[in-house]
Design an enzyme around this catalytic site. Sequence first.
Site, PDB file in Angstrom:
ATOM      1  N   ASP A  56       0.786  -1.064  -0.007  1.00  0.00           N
ATOM      2  CA  ASP A  56      -0.129   0.060   0.000  1.00  0.00           C
ATOM      3  C   ASP A  56       0.906   1.250  -0.002  1.00  0.00           C
ATOM      4  O   ASP A  56       1.604   1.551  -1.039  1.00  0.00           O
ATOM      5  CB  ASP A  56      -0.815  -0.232   1.234  1.00  0.00           C
ATOM      6  CG  ASP A  56      -1.940   0.830   1.397  1.00  0.00           C
ATOM      7  OD1 ASP A  56      -1.990   1.773   0.494  1.00  0.00           O
ATOM      8  OD2 ASP A  56      -2.508   1.098   2.403  1.00  0.00           O
ATOM      9  N   LEU A  98       7.244  -2.434   3.569  1.00  0.00           N
ATOM     10  CA  LEU A  98       8.405  -2.896   2.509  1.00  0.00           C
ATOM     11  C   LEU A  98       9.709  -2.011   2.872  1.00  0.00           C
ATOM     12  O   LEU A  98      10.583  -2.737   3.061  1.00  0.00           O
ATOM     13  CB  LEU A  98       8.029  -2.466   1.172  1.00  0.00           C
ATOM     14  CG  LEU A  98       8.869  -3.138   0.059  1.00  0.00           C
ATOM     15  CD1 LEU A  98       9.043  -4.559   0.127  1.00  0.00           C
ATOM     16  CD2 LEU A  98       8.344  -2.550  -1.307  1.00  0.00           C
TER      17      LEU A  98
END
Length: 179
Positions: A107, A112
Amino acid sequence: MDIVQLHDKKFRLYIPDSEIQKIVQKIALSLEKDYSTFKNPLFLVILNGSFMFASDLMKHFKLPCEISFVRFTSYQNTQSTGIVKELIGLNEDVSDRTVIVIEDIIDTGHTLHKIIQTLQKHNNKDYRIATVFFKPNSYQLNYPIHYVGKQIPNDFIVGYGLDYNGLGRNLSNVYVLHQ
Ligand code: IMP
Ligand code: MG
């Protein structure tokens, strides 16, 4: 079942199980092709959301490989808080390994970013990212995402491992918030 109720919200059918299975098989095929000459990649699964993807993906990936799990949390209700907490850390030696990060959805990219920082801290130089769903309009990073199953708009979805405050992870279809 086209509408599901989770807590106070209704969700409508968005991506059926049959389409998800095709998406996952396609990612597995690409990985097998790209990793045929690599030895024993380590699948690093980001819990909780990625458990279903990881299970399906690994059934299709026929080359020798290993699997490990880490857990981060950033979501509250239907929004990213922007603060990513590590709940289960990385216990593997990844310094000399080929790592394939397994994500359910990317998103904003905060999670990440945290994973990449963790890999770099553990001296890993060889990683790739695989995700079932990707929200390009929300993504705030420049890291390439190597394997994307399906791009979706900035809608909140549940099912196939994804939850709304804990519920919905066990649904095999994906549902979107019904306005
Ligand atoms: P990011 O850090 O903003 O990229 O978000 C990553 C994590 O937030 C994902 O791995 C999911 O666990 C969760 N998330 C993001 N979008 C959704 C959604 O639409 N439904 C449910 N969870 C989501
Ligand atoms: Mg996740």
